[in-house]
Scaffold this motif. Structure first.
Motif, PDB file in Angstrom:
ATOM      1  N   ALA A 178       0.971  -1.290   0.023  1.00  0.00           N
ATOM      2  CA  ALA A 178      -0.003  -0.026  -0.141  1.00  0.00           C
ATOM      3  C   ALA A 178       0.946   1.324   0.031  1.00  0.00           C
ATOM      4  CB  ALA A 178      -0.854   0.010   1.222  1.00  0.00           C
ATOM      5  N   VAL A 179       2.089   1.314   0.743  1.00  0.00           N
ATOM      6  CA  VAL A 179       2.874   2.283   0.927  1.00  0.00           C
ATOM      7  C   VAL A 179       3.517   2.526  -0.404  1.00  0.00           C
ATOM      8  CG1 VAL A 179       4.705   3.607   2.143  1.00  0.00           C
ATOM      9  CG2 VAL A 179       3.151   2.178   3.523  1.00  0.00           C
TER      10      VAL A 179
ATOM     11  N   GLY B 209      -7.036  -0.445  -2.475  1.00  0.00           N
ATOM     12  CA  GLY B 209      -7.766  -1.314  -1.886  1.00  0.00           C
ATOM     13  C   GLY B 209      -8.337  -2.223  -3.006  1.00  0.00           C
ATOM     14  N   ILE B 210      -8.835  -1.946  -4.186  1.00  0.00           N
ATOM     15  CA  ILE B 210      -9.520  -2.702  -4.780  1.00  0.00           C
ATOM     16  C   ILE B 210      -8.379  -3.644  -5.673  1.00  0.00           C
ATOM     17  CG2 ILE B 210     -10.463  -2.901  -7.332  1.00  0.00           C
ATOM     18  CD1 ILE B 210     -11.578  -0.092  -6.770  1.00  0.00           C
ATOM     19  N   ALA B 211      -6.932  -3.089  -6.072  1.00  0.00           N
ATOM     20  CA  ALA B 211      -6.152  -4.159  -6.321  1.00  0.00           C
ATOM     21  C   ALA B 211      -5.816  -5.105  -5.216  1.00  0.00           C
ATOM     22  CB  ALA B 211      -4.922  -3.110  -6.670  1.00  0.00           C
ATOM     23  N   MET B 212      -5.711  -4.529  -4.171  1.00  0.00           N
ATOM     24  CA  MET B 212      -5.426  -5.743  -3.099  1.00  0.00           C
ATOM     25  C   MET B 212      -6.402  -6.630  -2.840  1.00  0.00           C
ATOM     26  SD  MET B 212      -3.440  -2.966  -0.236  1.00  0.00           S
ATOM     27  CE  MET B 212      -2.999  -4.511   0.977  1.00  0.00           C
ATOM     28  N   SER B 213      -7.734  -6.210  -2.749  1.00  0.00           N
ATOM     29  CA  SER B 213      -8.722  -7.083  -3.036  1.00  0.00           C
ATOM     30  C   SER B 213      -8.845  -8.354  -4.123  1.00  0.00           C
ATOM     31  CB  SER B 213     -10.383  -6.263  -3.001  1.00  0.00           C
ATOM     32  OG  SER B 213     -10.327  -5.562  -1.920  1.00  0.00           O
TER      33      SER B 213
ATOM     34  N   PHE C 226      -2.360  -0.790 -13.624  1.00  0.00           N
ATOM     35  CA  PHE C 226      -3.216  -1.331 -12.548  1.00  0.00           C
ATOM     36  C   PHE C 226      -3.286  -2.886 -12.759  1.00  0.00           C
ATOM     37  CE2 PHE C 226      -7.484  -3.273 -11.359  1.00  0.00           C
ATOM     38  CZ  PHE C 226      -7.447  -2.832  -9.903  1.00  0.00           C
ATOM     39  N   TRP C 227      -3.591  -3.524 -13.837  1.00  0.00           N
ATOM     40  CA  TRP C 227      -3.775  -4.917 -14.174  1.00  0.00           C
ATOM     41  C   TRP C 227      -2.539  -5.742 -13.946  1.00  0.00           C
ATOM     42  CZ3 TRP C 227      -8.096  -6.993 -12.981  1.00  0.00           C
ATOM     43  CH2 TRP C 227      -9.343  -6.280 -13.192  1.00  0.00           C
ATOM     44  N   PRO C 228      -1.201  -5.325 -14.514  1.00  0.00           N
ATOM     45  CA  PRO C 228      -0.002  -5.893 -13.981  1.00  0.00           C
ATOM     46  C   PRO C 228       0.273  -6.189 -12.680  1.00  0.00           C
ATOM     47  CG  PRO C 228       0.439  -4.568 -15.995  1.00  0.00           C
ATOM     48  CD  PRO C 228      -1.005  -4.139 -15.447  1.00  0.00           C
ATOM     49  N   VAL C 229      -0.110  -4.946 -11.646  1.00  0.00           N
ATOM     50  CA  VAL C 229       0.012  -5.060 -10.464  1.00  0.00           C
ATOM     51  C   VAL C 229      -0.908  -6.154  -9.692  1.00  0.00           C
ATOM     52  CG1 VAL C 229       0.048  -3.940  -8.237  1.00  0.00           C
ATOM     53  CG2 VAL C 229       1.172  -2.756 -10.212  1.00  0.00           C
ATOM     54  N   ALA C 230      -2.187  -6.114 -10.130  1.00  0.00           N
ATOM     55  CA  ALA C 230      -3.136  -6.998  -9.620  1.00  0.00           C
ATOM     56  C   ALA C 230      -2.688  -8.594 -10.157  1.00  0.00           C
ATOM     57  CB  ALA C 230      -4.588  -6.732 -10.239  1.00  0.00           C
ATOM     58  N   LEU C 231      -2.206  -8.630 -11.133  1.00  0.00           N
ATOM     59  CA  LEU C 231      -1.932 -10.001 -11.504  1.00  0.00           C
ATOM     60  C   LEU C 231      -0.694 -10.427 -10.746  1.00  0.00           C
ATOM     61  CD1 LEU C 231      -2.276 -12.552 -13.554  1.00  0.00           C
ATOM     62  CD2 LEU C 231      -0.818 -11.310 -14.962  1.00  0.00           C
ATOM     63  N   SER C 232       0.233  -9.863 -10.637  1.00  0.00           N
ATOM     64  CA  SER C 232       1.548 -10.133  -9.891  1.00  0.00           C
ATOM     65  C   SER C 232       1.181 -10.634  -8.548  1.00  0.00           C
ATOM     66  CB  SER C 232       2.773  -9.146 -10.195  1.00  0.00           C
ATOM     67  OG  SER C 232       2.329  -8.098  -9.443  1.00  0.00           O
ATOM     68  N   GLN C 233       0.456  -9.628  -7.844  1.00  0.00           N
ATOM     69  CA  GLN C 233       0.073 -10.052  -6.471  1.00  0.00           C
ATOM     70  C   GLN C 233      -0.940 -11.011  -6.325  1.00  0.00           C
ATOM     71  OE1 GLN C 233       1.681  -8.397  -3.889  1.00  0.00           O
ATOM     72  NE2 GLN C 233       2.944  -8.055  -5.712  1.00  0.00           N
ATOM     73  N   SER C 234      -1.765 -11.184  -7.393  1.00  0.00           N
ATOM     74  CA  SER C 234      -2.638 -12.357  -7.463  1.00  0.00           C
ATOM     75  C   SER C 234      -1.845 -13.675  -7.132  1.00  0.00           C
ATOM     76  CB  SER C 234      -3.355 -12.339  -8.470  1.00  0.00           C
ATOM     77  OG  SER C 234      -4.521 -11.259  -8.430  1.00  0.00           O
ATOM     78  N   ILE C 235      -1.001 -13.763  -8.116  1.00  0.00           N
ATOM     79  CA  ILE C 235      -0.013 -15.003  -8.371  1.00  0.00           C
ATOM     80  C   ILE C 235       0.825 -15.213  -6.774  1.00  0.00           C
ATOM     81  CG2 ILE C 235       2.022 -15.911  -9.131  1.00  0.00           C
ATOM     82  CD1 ILE C 235       1.302 -14.393 -11.979  1.00  0.00           C
TER      83      ILE C 235
ATOM     84  N   SER D   6     -12.135  -6.315   3.339  1.00  0.00           N
ATOM     85  CA  SER D   6     -11.787  -5.281   4.244  1.00  0.00           C
ATOM     86  C   SER D   6     -11.094  -4.091   3.841  1.00  0.00           C
ATOM     87  CB  SER D   6     -10.642  -5.990   5.570  1.00  0.00           C
ATOM     88  OG  SER D   6     -10.442  -4.904   6.339  1.00  0.00           O
ATOM     89  N   THR D   7      -9.982  -4.308   2.853  1.00  0.00           N
ATOM     90  CA  THR D   7      -9.046  -3.226   2.268  1.00  0.00           C
ATOM     91  C   THR D   7     -10.100  -2.472   1.297  1.00  0.00           C
ATOM     92  OG1 THR D   7      -8.353  -4.736   0.512  1.00  0.00           O
ATOM     93  CG2 THR D   7      -6.991  -4.334   2.415  1.00  0.00           C
ATOM     94  N   THR D   8     -11.075  -3.042   0.497  1.00  0.00           N
ATOM     95  CA  THR D   8     -11.880  -2.629  -0.281  1.00  0.00           C
ATOM     96  C   THR D   8     -12.860  -1.557   0.427  1.00  0.00           C
ATOM     97  OG1 THR D   8     -12.097  -3.957  -2.216  1.00  0.00           O
ATOM     98  CG2 THR D   8     -13.984  -2.687  -2.136  1.00  0.00           C
ATOM     99  N   LEU D   9     -13.343  -1.980   1.714  1.00  0.00           N
ATOM    100  CA  LEU D   9     -14.588  -1.480   2.276  1.00  0.00           C
ATOM    101  C   LEU D   9     -13.799  -0.067   2.980  1.00  0.00           C
ATOM    102  CD1 LEU D   9     -17.007  -1.175   3.859  1.00  0.00           C
ATOM    103  CD2 LEU D   9     -16.159  -2.705   5.685  1.00  0.00           C
TER     104      LEU D   9
END
Length: 428
Positions: free
Chosen positions: A34-35, A49-53, A100-109, A366-369
């Motif tokens: 997040a930081v 929050g959405i990416a982390m969710s 956004f999507w590359p970050v979301a994908l890497s963190q999803s993996i 939680s992070t999205t909320l």
């Protein structure tokens, strides 16, 4: 399985080291994400929050299958090694990801691979220690895990102060190498794989019924397990977003100190978690497993309210000490309660995976909320909303969850022989 005392001692020491070094690996970048996204990628709180969710939901899909894999496989060490490498590679690719999507994908993996660690470490611990010594072994696991987190956070915080937020990537790589060595140092022949999945204990001559795992339906028909899953979900729905929100507030005051102050929060909490985990390991079988879980839930509303009283950096870090109390207790008591409820069913790790699925859903939401509430109403409203959720979890636990201690491995052999499975508990 080897009963040699030297091999058992080596296994316990290797487990200590594995818990210490995997502490920084199992969650990837964790709250530093997040930081990093706020200060380096210039994302707003809602987008973070959405990416982390999204990453959290990817992990949710893998939770229960991960538990089933741990129950089925006898290559538990190899599974942990592969997971550590995947988490690290996915996390180290983050500086190359700007969208956004590359970050979301890497963190999803990273999240998908990371879900393997909790059930595998618990299974290996149960397979090495047995049911009767499991509570003490889990307390020891969590003590070394929190000590490892504190050490890694202190190193990351110091490195980030001098070299910038990217320093956390190098710390992660070093800890991964050490964790691989530690995992492979656990002697394979000290792990009883039947005990590791929650079947008969060391040295017991199990009858044919007890030697076979119960049906998977036990996970859905054991009522106390379902109640516990609901309480765990509420705990993480409340807890998961609190530290990232604190990190974001600190980063707003001073971008250059954001990561270092986040590290200070983590170190403060982790230092407190060590004695809390030791307390659970030493006293939970005497004082009651439910009482410890209630204490972990009660801390969260208090913590959420205190965060709203001041934006002072020292105050925020000081309040974070309460995270050490709640999370320290929860991390140690969680696998103990699951082992209580799944005793002699052979479904310990599937049950862990199923409940971790529930808690991950809470954490992801939680992070999205929290991000949405911050954008609409500010940080104080978000902290109060998160605390209120935990208060609901406390009430549910107090009123509906039975004490599980009577089914723990610390009781006498006579008592454990009268509990062939938890199928009867579902009727309570």
């Amino acid at each position: 399985m080897s009963r040699d005392p030297k091999s058992r001692r080596r296994a316990n020491l290797a487990l200590d080291a594995a818990n210490f070094f995997l502490a920084d690996v199992r969650d990837g970048l964790g709250p530093y994400l997040a930081v990093y996204l706020l200060t380096e990628q210039k994302w707003d709180e809602a987008r973070i929050g959405i990416a982390m969710s999204i990453a959290g939901f990817a992990g949710i899909v893998a939770q229960t299958p991960a538990g089933a894999l741990v129950d089925a496989t006898r290559a538990k060490r190899l599974v942990m090694v592969c997971a550590a490498l995947i988490v690290t590679c996915a996390s180290l690719s983050l500086p190359l990801c700007t969208g956004f999507w590359p970050v979301a994908l890497s963190q999803s993996i990273a999240h998908t691979a990371g879900v393997i660690f909790p059930p595998t470490i618990a299974a290996v611990s149960l397979g090495v220690a047995g049911h009767r010594a499991f509570t003490a072994r889990v307390g020891r696991n969590e003590s070394f895990n929190h000590a490892g987190n504190a050490a890694a956070a202190a190193i990351a915080g110091g490195a980030a102060y001098f070299f910038g937020p990217q320093a956390v990537f190098y710390v992660l790589g070093i800890m991964t190498i050490a964790s691989l060595i530690s995992v492979l140092a656990i002697p394979e022949d000290t792990i009883d794989h039947d005990v590791a999945r929650g079947l008969h204990d060391h040295g017991r001559s199990a009858d044919s019924a007890r030697a076979q795992p119960s049906g998977l339906g036990i996970v859905l028909t054991c009522r106390p397990l379902l109640i516990f899953a609901a309480c765990v979900t509420l705990f993480h729905l409340s807890n998961a977003a609190m530290l990232p929100l604190v990190g974001q507030k600190l980063a707003q005051h001073d971008k250059n100190l954001g990561t270092s102050m986040m590290a200070a929060c983590i170190v403060a909490a982790q230092i407190v978690m060590v004695p809390m985990a030791m307390l659970v390991g030493a006293r939970a079988d005497r004082w009651g497993h439910k009482r410890f879980f209630l204490a972990a839930l009660l801390i969260l509303p208090v913590r959420g309210a205190l965060y709203t009283l001041s934006d002072n950096q020292a105050w925020l870090v000081g309040v974070q000490l309460l995270d050490g109390v709640g999370a320290g207790i929860f991390g140690a008591i969680f696998p103990v309660i699951v082992a209580d409820l799944m005793r002699n069913t052979g479904r310990f790790n599937v049950a862990q995976g199923a409940i971790i699925t529930a808690q991950s859903m809470g954490a992801a939401l939680s992070t999205t909320l929290a991000g949405l509430v911050v954008v609409k109403a500010g940080y104080s409203a978000a902290f109060l909303a998160l605390g209120a959720i935990a208060a609901v979890g406390f009430a549910v636990c107090w009123l509906a969850l039975p004490e599980t201690r009577a089914h723990s491995g610390s009781k006498t052999d006579r008592m454990t022989k009268t509990i062939p499975s938890t199928a009867g508990i579902a009727a309570e």
